[in-house]
Write an enzyme that holds these catalytic residues in place. Structure first.
Site, PDB file in Angstrom:
ATOM      1  N   ARG A 151       0.843  -1.191   0.000  1.00 36.76           N
ATOM      2  CA  ARG A 151       0.000   0.000   0.000  1.00 36.76           C
ATOM      3  C   ARG A 151       0.886   1.251   0.000  1.00 36.76           C
ATOM      4  O   ARG A 151       2.024   1.229   0.463  1.00 36.76           O
ATOM      5  CB  ARG A 151      -0.909   0.025   1.225  1.00 36.76           C
ATOM      6  CG  ARG A 151      -1.859  -1.169   1.334  1.00 36.76           C
ATOM      7  CD  ARG A 151      -2.677  -1.093   2.613  1.00 36.76           C
ATOM      8  NE  ARG A 151      -3.598  -2.228   2.753  1.00 36.76           N
ATOM      9  CZ  ARG A 151      -3.318  -3.346   3.403  1.00 36.76           C
ATOM     10  NH1 ARG A 151      -2.134  -3.504   3.998  1.00 36.76           N
ATOM     11  NH2 ARG A 151      -4.207  -4.327   3.485  1.00 36.76           N
ATOM     12  N   LYS A 161      -2.142  -2.295   7.523  1.00 33.11           N
ATOM     13  CA  LYS A 161      -3.487  -1.878   7.909  1.00 33.11           C
ATOM     14  C   LYS A 161      -3.857  -2.528   9.241  1.00 33.11           C
ATOM     15  O   LYS A 161      -3.690  -3.725   9.426  1.00 33.11           O
ATOM     16  CB  LYS A 161      -4.480  -2.289   6.816  1.00 33.11           C
ATOM     17  CG  LYS A 161      -5.778  -1.521   6.850  1.00 33.11           C
ATOM     18  CD  LYS A 161      -6.582  -1.782   5.605  1.00 33.11           C
ATOM     19  CE  LYS A 161      -7.836  -0.945   5.575  1.00 33.11           C
ATOM     20  NZ  LYS A 161      -8.636  -1.191   4.361  1.00 33.11           N
ATOM     21  N   HIS A 211      -2.368   2.491  -6.021  1.00 27.83           N
ATOM     22  CA  HIS A 211      -3.218   1.319  -5.836  1.00 27.83           C
ATOM     23  C   HIS A 211      -3.406   0.538  -7.136  1.00 27.83           C
ATOM     24  O   HIS A 211      -3.662  -0.672  -7.104  1.00 27.83           O
ATOM     25  CB  HIS A 211      -4.575   1.715  -5.239  1.00 27.83           C
ATOM     26  CG  HIS A 211      -5.004   0.821  -4.122  1.00 27.83           C
ATOM     27  ND1 HIS A 211      -4.368   0.783  -2.903  1.00 27.83           N
ATOM     28  CD2 HIS A 211      -5.990  -0.107  -4.043  1.00 27.83           C
ATOM     29  CE1 HIS A 211      -4.950  -0.110  -2.123  1.00 27.83           C
ATOM     30  NE2 HIS A 211      -5.930  -0.674  -2.797  1.00 27.83           N
ATOM     31  N   ARG A 265      -0.725  -1.892  -7.066  1.00 30.79           N
ATOM     32  CA  ARG A 265      -1.045  -2.970  -6.119  1.00 30.79           C
ATOM     33  C   ARG A 265      -2.002  -3.971  -6.771  1.00 30.79           C
ATOM     34  O   ARG A 265      -1.815  -5.187  -6.663  1.00 30.79           O
ATOM     35  CB  ARG A 265      -1.653  -2.371  -4.858  1.00 30.79           C
ATOM     36  CG  ARG A 265      -2.083  -3.386  -3.782  1.00 30.79           C
ATOM     37  CD  ARG A 265      -2.479  -2.624  -2.523  1.00 30.79           C
ATOM     38  NE  ARG A 265      -3.217  -3.422  -1.564  1.00 30.79           N
ATOM     39  CZ  ARG A 265      -2.673  -4.212  -0.639  1.00 30.79           C
ATOM     40  NH1 ARG A 265      -1.360  -4.350  -0.585  1.00 30.79           N
ATOM     41  NH2 ARG A 265      -3.420  -4.886   0.216  1.00 30.79           N
ATOM     42  N   HIS A 292      -4.252  -8.774   3.594  1.00 32.91           N
ATOM     43  CA  HIS A 292      -5.710  -8.739   3.724  1.00 32.91           C
ATOM     44  C   HIS A 292      -6.150  -9.559   4.938  1.00 32.91           C
ATOM     45  O   HIS A 292      -5.614 -10.641   5.187  1.00 32.91           O
ATOM     46  CB  HIS A 292      -6.373  -9.335   2.480  1.00 32.91           C
ATOM     47  CG  HIS A 292      -6.299  -8.447   1.282  1.00 32.91           C
ATOM     48  ND1 HIS A 292      -6.416  -8.910  -0.008  1.00 32.91           N
ATOM     49  CD2 HIS A 292      -6.120  -7.093   1.176  1.00 32.91           C
ATOM     50  CE1 HIS A 292      -6.313  -7.900  -0.860  1.00 32.91           C
ATOM     51  NE2 HIS A 292      -6.133  -6.802  -0.167  1.00 32.91           N
ATOM     52  N   TYR A 327      -9.551 -10.579  -7.148  1.00 32.25           N
ATOM     53  CA  TYR A 327      -8.581 -10.613  -8.247  1.00 32.25           C
ATOM     54  C   TYR A 327      -8.781 -11.827  -9.147  1.00 32.25           C
ATOM     55  O   TYR A 327      -8.263 -11.864 -10.265  1.00 32.25           O
ATOM     56  CB  TYR A 327      -7.154 -10.563  -7.695  1.00 32.25           C
ATOM     57  CG  TYR A 327      -6.863  -9.270  -6.975  1.00 32.25           C
ATOM     58  CD1 TYR A 327      -6.781  -8.070  -7.670  1.00 32.25           C
ATOM     59  CD2 TYR A 327      -6.718  -9.239  -5.587  1.00 32.25           C
ATOM     60  CE1 TYR A 327      -6.543  -6.873  -7.010  1.00 32.25           C
ATOM     61  CE2 TYR A 327      -6.479  -8.048  -4.923  1.00 32.25           C
ATOM     62  CZ  TYR A 327      -6.392  -6.871  -5.640  1.00 32.25           C
ATOM     63  OH  TYR A 327      -6.172  -5.689  -4.983  1.00 32.25           O
TER      64      TYR A 327
END
Length: 275
Positions: free
Chosen positions: A126, A151, A216, A219, A242, A251
């Protein structure tokens, strides 16, 4: 409330957003937020959705802040003050092809900018994770990057290839960053997010890649290309950081996995039987 969120390991960015959300709510009614009713909160959200066209993420921030206030600070039952979150529709991410990424990189001559964009694409990190990287977070002996500001404050390790390590070494020899791997105009400052976006915008114009390219986008491209190369979904989830497999699985909708060799399970079983 700030102390409560710090104890729960909320990021400074989330804390700032939540406090700002409650401050705006309080100013709207000219009342302390602890004096507001559920109906007032709902009316406030409805008005902002209608008048300001606020996004789902802004609505979710407001609800998150409201819940912490009611449950953790005021010790009230959430069932009494509960607000349902808006339904979200996952958008298919826009990606670049491997060829477009190479064209993009070839249009970036500045070694610092080239290293920054190469790192973003080759690791899928990120934007804030990249800009918060420190020099010591690159473990060149193990070919790993240690992400310490993921995150939710979670740490993880990302494997890196020798080609990226070579680019980072060449960059380091020339710029000698002392604190952050990519520093701003002052050595103790992180590189600017705006400057990062501008690098990509200028490279996109020069390369004639007719897509809106952001950190992003790189990413998304990394994740898709990893799946197309045969990386399994669980491995990709860990690399991307994640929390839920559901987030990573989007994806699958854009990755072309048709070229990945599929084993002949019947043939394998036959060989084992004869053996």
């Amino acid at each position: 409330m700030i102390a409560e969120m710090q104890i729960r390991n909320y990021s400074p960015r989330t804390i700032s957003s939540y406090i700002s959300s409650l401050t705006r709510l309080s100013l709207h009614y000219h009342l302390s937020p602890d004096l507001l009713s559920l109906e007032q909160f709902k009316d406030y959200l409805s008005e902002r959705i209608t008048a300001d066209k606020i996004s789902n993420s802004t609505i979710n921030q407001a609800i998150g802040a409201w819940r912490i206030l009611q449950c953790d600070i005021l010790k009230r039952e959430w069932s009494t003050f509960k607000v349902k979150r808006p339904r979200t529709h996952k958008k298919i991410p826009q990606i670049l092809s491997p060829e477009q990424v190479q064209v993009l990189l070839s249009c970036i001559s500045n070694i610092k900018h080239h290293a920054l964009v190469s790192l973003a694409y080759a690791t899928g990190m990120r934007r804030n994770e990249i800009l918060s990287l420190r020099v010591e977070d690159i473990d060149s002996a193990r070919n790993m990057i240690i992400v310490k500001c993921g995150k939710g404050g979670k740490q993880r390790q990302i494997p890196i290839k020798s080609s990226l390590l070579k680019i980072l070494r060449e960059y380091y020899k020339q710029y000698r960053p002392s604190k952050f791997l990519f520093e701003g105009y002052r050595p103790d400052m992180q590189y600017s997010p705006t400057s990062f976006r501008n690098i990509l915008r200028k490279a996109a114009l020069k390369s004639k890649v007719n897509k809106r390219i952001t950190p992003h986008t790189l990413r998304h491209s990394f994740a898709t290309h990893m799946l197309e190369s045969g990386l399994n979904l669980k491995q990709l989830q860990l690399i991307l950081g994640h929390n839920a497999m559901k987030t990573t699985s989007i994806y699958l909708h854009v990755a072309d996995t048709s070229s990945i060799p599929i084993p002949d399970l019947l043939e394998i079983k036959t060989n084992e039987t004869h053996g």
